[in-house]
Write a protein that holds these residues in place. Structure first.
Motif, PDB file in Angstrom:
ATOM      1  N   SER A 159     -13.410  30.422 -31.314  1.00  0.00           N
ATOM      2  CA  SER A 159     -14.019  31.197 -30.235  1.00  0.00           C
ATOM      3  C   SER A 159     -12.992  31.525 -29.163  1.00  0.00           C
ATOM      4  O   SER A 159     -12.087  30.731 -28.886  1.00  0.00           O
ATOM      5  CB  SER A 159     -15.179  30.409 -29.624  1.00  0.00           C
ATOM      6  OG  SER A 159     -15.578  30.986 -28.400  1.00  0.00           O
ATOM      7  N   SER A 160     -13.133  32.713 -28.553  1.00  0.00           N
ATOM      8  CA  SER A 160     -12.291  33.090 -27.425  1.00  0.00           C
ATOM      9  C   SER A 160     -12.998  32.840 -26.101  1.00  0.00           C
ATOM     10  O   SER A 160     -12.490  33.204 -25.045  1.00  0.00           O
ATOM     11  CB  SER A 160     -11.910  34.576 -27.531  1.00  0.00           C
ATOM     12  OG  SER A 160     -13.075  35.386 -27.476  1.00  0.00           O
ATOM     13  N   ALA A 161     -14.185  32.257 -26.160  1.00  0.00           N
ATOM     14  CA  ALA A 161     -14.995  32.058 -24.953  1.00  0.00           C
ATOM     15  C   ALA A 161     -14.411  30.963 -24.076  1.00  0.00           C
ATOM     16  O   ALA A 161     -14.355  29.807 -24.486  1.00  0.00           O
ATOM     17  CB  ALA A 161     -16.430  31.702 -25.337  1.00  0.00           C
ATOM     18  N   ARG A 162     -13.928  31.330 -22.917  1.00  0.00           N
ATOM     19  CA  ARG A 162     -13.416  30.429 -21.897  1.00  0.00           C
ATOM     20  C   ARG A 162     -12.327  29.507 -22.450  1.00  0.00           C
ATOM     21  O   ARG A 162     -12.361  29.091 -23.596  1.00  0.00           O
ATOM     22  CB  ARG A 162     -14.546  29.617 -21.255  1.00  0.00           C
ATOM     23  CG  ARG A 162     -15.686  30.490 -20.763  1.00  0.00           C
ATOM     24  CD  ARG A 162     -16.709  29.715 -19.979  1.00  0.00           C
ATOM     25  NE  ARG A 162     -16.212  29.419 -18.642  1.00  0.00           N
ATOM     26  CZ  ARG A 162     -16.946  28.838 -17.695  1.00  0.00           C
ATOM     27  NH1 ARG A 162     -18.182  28.487 -17.969  1.00  0.00           N
ATOM     28  NH2 ARG A 162     -16.447  28.605 -16.508  1.00  0.00           N
ATOM     29  N   ASN A 164     -11.622  26.370 -21.765  1.00  0.00           N
ATOM     30  CA  ASN A 164     -11.975  24.969 -21.968  1.00  0.00           C
ATOM     31  C   ASN A 164     -12.508  24.734 -23.376  1.00  0.00           C
ATOM     32  O   ASN A 164     -13.354  25.475 -23.866  1.00  0.00           O
ATOM     33  CB  ASN A 164     -13.024  24.554 -20.930  1.00  0.00           C
ATOM     34  CG  ASN A 164     -13.188  23.056 -20.853  1.00  0.00           C
ATOM     35  OD1 ASN A 164     -13.485  22.414 -21.845  1.00  0.00           O
ATOM     36  ND2 ASN A 164     -12.991  22.502 -19.678  1.00  0.00           N
ATOM     37  N   ILE A 165     -12.020  23.681 -24.046  1.00  0.00           N
ATOM     38  CA  ILE A 165     -12.428  23.368 -25.408  1.00  0.00           C
ATOM     39  C   ILE A 165     -13.932  23.158 -25.508  1.00  0.00           C
ATOM     40  O   ILE A 165     -14.558  23.511 -26.513  1.00  0.00           O
ATOM     41  CB  ILE A 165     -11.679  22.119 -25.927  1.00  0.00           C
ATOM     42  CG1 ILE A 165     -10.216  22.454 -26.196  1.00  0.00           C
ATOM     43  CG2 ILE A 165     -12.319  21.568 -27.188  1.00  0.00           C
ATOM     44  CD1 ILE A 165     -10.001  23.420 -27.331  1.00  0.00           C
ATOM     45  N   SER A 166     -14.549  22.615 -24.476  1.00  0.00           N
ATOM     46  CA  SER A 166     -15.985  22.335 -24.537  1.00  0.00           C
ATOM     47  C   SER A 166     -16.805  23.610 -24.657  1.00  0.00           C
ATOM     48  O   SER A 166     -17.925  23.578 -25.157  1.00  0.00           O
ATOM     49  CB  SER A 166     -16.422  21.538 -23.307  1.00  0.00           C
ATOM     50  OG  SER A 166     -15.971  20.210 -23.394  1.00  0.00           O
ATOM     51  N   ALA A 167     -16.262  24.743 -24.195  1.00  0.00           N
ATOM     52  CA  ALA A 167     -16.953  26.018 -24.364  1.00  0.00           C
ATOM     53  C   ALA A 167     -16.744  26.595 -25.752  1.00  0.00           C
ATOM     54  O   ALA A 167     -17.337  27.609 -26.097  1.00  0.00           O
ATOM     55  CB  ALA A 167     -16.476  27.013 -23.309  1.00  0.00           C
ATOM     56  N   LYS A 168     -15.889  25.957 -26.544  1.00  0.00           N
ATOM     57  CA  LYS A 168     -15.621  26.404 -27.909  1.00  0.00           C
ATOM     58  C   LYS A 168     -16.298  25.490 -28.922  1.00  0.00           C
ATOM     59  O   LYS A 168     -15.897  25.452 -30.092  1.00  0.00           O
ATOM     60  CB  LYS A 168     -14.106  26.450 -28.160  1.00  0.00           C
ATOM     61  CG  LYS A 168     -13.342  27.344 -27.187  1.00  0.00           C
ATOM     62  CD  LYS A 168     -11.851  27.290 -27.457  1.00  0.00           C
ATOM     63  CE  LYS A 168     -11.069  28.013 -26.370  1.00  0.00           C
ATOM     64  NZ  LYS A 168     -11.381  29.437 -26.288  1.00  0.00           N
ATOM     65  N   LYS A 169     -17.282  24.729 -28.472  1.00  0.00           N
ATOM     66  CA  LYS A 169     -18.064  23.887 -29.360  1.00  0.00           C
ATOM     67  C   LYS A 169     -19.335  24.624 -29.764  1.00  0.00           C
ATOM     68  O   LYS A 169     -19.839  25.482 -29.034  1.00  0.00           O
ATOM     69  CB  LYS A 169     -18.408  22.556 -28.684  1.00  0.00           C
ATOM     70  CG  LYS A 169     -17.189  21.673 -28.413  1.00  0.00           C
ATOM     71  CD  LYS A 169     -17.603  20.409 -27.682  1.00  0.00           C
ATOM     72  CE  LYS A 169     -16.388  19.525 -27.380  1.00  0.00           C
ATOM     73  NZ  LYS A 169     -16.773  18.302 -26.652  1.00  0.00           N
ATOM     74  N   LEU A 170     -19.863  24.264 -30.919  1.00  0.00           N
ATOM     75  CA  LEU A 170     -21.018  24.968 -31.469  1.00  0.00           C
ATOM     76  C   LEU A 170     -22.226  24.900 -30.541  1.00  0.00           C
ATOM     77  O   LEU A 170     -23.000  25.852 -30.454  1.00  0.00           O
ATOM     78  CB  LEU A 170     -21.367  24.367 -32.836  1.00  0.00           C
ATOM     79  CG  LEU A 170     -22.427  25.092 -33.650  1.00  0.00           C
ATOM     80  CD1 LEU A 170     -21.997  26.514 -33.980  1.00  0.00           C
ATOM     81  CD2 LEU A 170     -22.735  24.326 -34.938  1.00  0.00           C
TER      82      LEU A 170
END
Length: 505
Positions: A159-162, A164-170
């Motif tokens: 994911s390219s969303a934000r 922070n890794i936590s925003a790239k979690k399912l």
């Protein structure tokens, strides 16, 4: 002749003795015409009663057909074999953006049986918007077999969303895309990147459904494997469940599915891992399913309809959901015919913003066989080409099975900050070495955050601290699988960190 020697039939009239039945008068003989008319009358009465029964049966059939409706499968999209090849035009970037279009067409075409369906089931937290429960279910109605695979909430996605890794979690996808219909479509798309097919339907549940469903079916018997004791007034959690086999009502059910760990100093009897908790939830679901798959459940249709109307959002009509329930009960589906499992995974971390962030990645070697044997509804097999799976490289960078990252910076080797030595305020005497020790830097809880593409906010971060020691070593593939990237053997741990609903951190 004396009265004593006189017989009763000596011609003198007499009355019947007390208590003696009167002689039945003989019925007059019927003429043939009268007998035929009487027989025809009886036949007419029987025919009228039969007609009433048939009308009642027809009414029941109409009512059943109205309450239960077989779902229509969505139209089949292009498959991997018939999808057109796309070559980028001059000047067109070949780097994919984080959008709803899939990287590769998913499997499709002919299904394994006439009536086999796939459903995405998820529940979201009303406050944070995070989907802490996500499951993919495949129900083969023809052969009465079902598989339910839980997807760990901390599964890392491409994911390219934000930043922070936590925003790239399912579990952040639904919120990042603004919840609602767009969030649901985005979540279905990301799940398809993990399983290789797009689920036919989705079912979004409100967590109160669990307790109300248990009460609706009259409670369940459950063997609770752990002592559960957790109190948290901030999250309105008051959990106390004894270990052992006993009758569970709706309130007990809500405590069991929301339990994550005990308060400090209170032993539970388990390892304290999220894998233990997930096993408890699967076992509890089996107990609920066993009670639900009873004929008596069909007599509670009205109660179930009210419950689903208030606690469930789905692209399935209510009559279609009830059709699944009827097919399971009447078709003879047994608990042993339903397989509950968790997505095979490995544990990983990534150094970012001065700290380690923890997540799970799919175990490709174990995931692909599970998908094709139990979840994939199509005859065409899922391959690594239909999947977009993240993994950790040996150097600490991240990679995707597609060979391309939506956030390219994650492919760079992370550089750990070295804390500078602390300067001593006291003067150091000549000839004496300094005894000051370096001070550990205070890890940054958050970094510079850019706006996400959909304007959403992924909400609070879930589980960004190392988990408990895993209960068993993890089998990590030593090399690439099916053309995919090499799994990192350096990734610590091995348990997934899934949670159900509102659980304490």
């Amino acid at each position: 002749m004396s009265d004593q020697t006189k017989k009763p039939n000596d011609g003198t009239p007499h009355q019947a003795e007390p208590g003696k039945r009167l002689d039945r008068k003989a019925e007059p003989a019927l003429t043939p015409a009268q007998a035929r008319k009487k027989k025809e009358k009886r036949i007419m009465i029987i025919m009228i009663v039969a007609a009433v029964i048939m009308v009642a049966a027809a009414a029941v059939v109409l009512l059943v057909n109205r309450l239960f409706k077989e779902p229509e499968l969505p139209p089949v999209g292009p498959t991997q074999s018939d999808a057109p090849n796309h070559s980028p035009e001059p000047g067109e970037s070949d780097e994919p953006e984080f959008k709803l279009d899939t990287v590769e067409p998913k499997v499709g075409g002919e299904r394994k049986s006439a009536k086999i369906f796939t459903i995405l089931i998820f529940g979201s937290d009303e406050t944070s918007g995070l989907t802490d429960t996500m499951m993919v279910a495949t129900y083969d109605v023809t052969n009465q077999r079902a598989t339910v695979m839980s997807l760990p909430r901390d599964t890392l996605i491409n994911s390219s969303a934000r930043p922070n890794i936590s925003a790239k979690k399912l579990n952040a996808v639904y919120n990042v895309y603004g919840k609602g219909d767009e969030g649901i479509e985005a979540l279905k798309n990301e799940v398809s990147e993990i399983v290789g097919f797009t689920p036919d339907y989705y079912v979004q549940i409100d967590w109160e459904l669990v307790g109300e469903m248990v009460d609706a079916i009259g409670g369940v018997w459950f063997d609770n494997p752990y002592h559960m004791e957790y109190y948290d007034p901030y999250q309105d959690l008051n959990i106390y469940q004894e270990r052992g086999y006993r009758f569970i009502d709706g309130d007990d059910a809500m405590q069991i599915v929301r339990w994550r760990e005990n308060n400090p100093g209170v032993a539970s009897g388990g390892t304290g891992s999220d894998l233990d908790r997930l096993n408890v939830q699967h076992t509890f679901l089996k107990a609920v399913l066993k009670e639900t798959l009873q004929i008596k459940t069909l007599f509670k249709v009205n109660q179930l309809m009210e419950l689903f109307n208030s606690r469930v959002k789905s692209n399935l009509a209510l009559e279609e959901m009830l059709w699944f329930a009827r097919e399971a009960v009447v078709g003879g589906l047994q608990v042993d015919d339903v397989e509950f499992c968790t997505m095979p995974n490995v544990y990983g971390s990534y150094y970012q913003f001065g700290r380690d962030w923890y997540f799970v990645c799919p175990n490709q070697g174990k995931l692909l066989p599970l998908i094709n044997e139990s979840l994939n509804p199509f005859k065409e097999e899922v391959t690594i080409k239909q999947l977009d799976l993240m993994s950790v490289s040996a150097d600490g960078s991240l990679r995707s099975s597609t060979g391309r990252l939506a956030a390219p910076e994650l492919g760079e080797i992370p550089v750990r900050e070295t804390p500078p030595p602390e300067e001593s305020e006291a003067p150091v005497e000549s000839g004496e070495p300094s005894t000051s020790d370096p001070v550990e830097s205070d890890p940054l809880e958050s970094g510079a955050v850019s706006s996400d593409p959909a304007g959403g906010d992924p909400g609070p971060v879930a589980t960004d601290s190392p988990p408990a020691e895993p209960s068993a070593p993890v089998d990590v593939p030593a090399g690439p699988v099916d053309g995919g990237p090499e799994q990192s053997a350096a990734a610590p741990g091995g348990e997934d960190i899934t949670s159900w609903g509102d659980t304490p951190d």
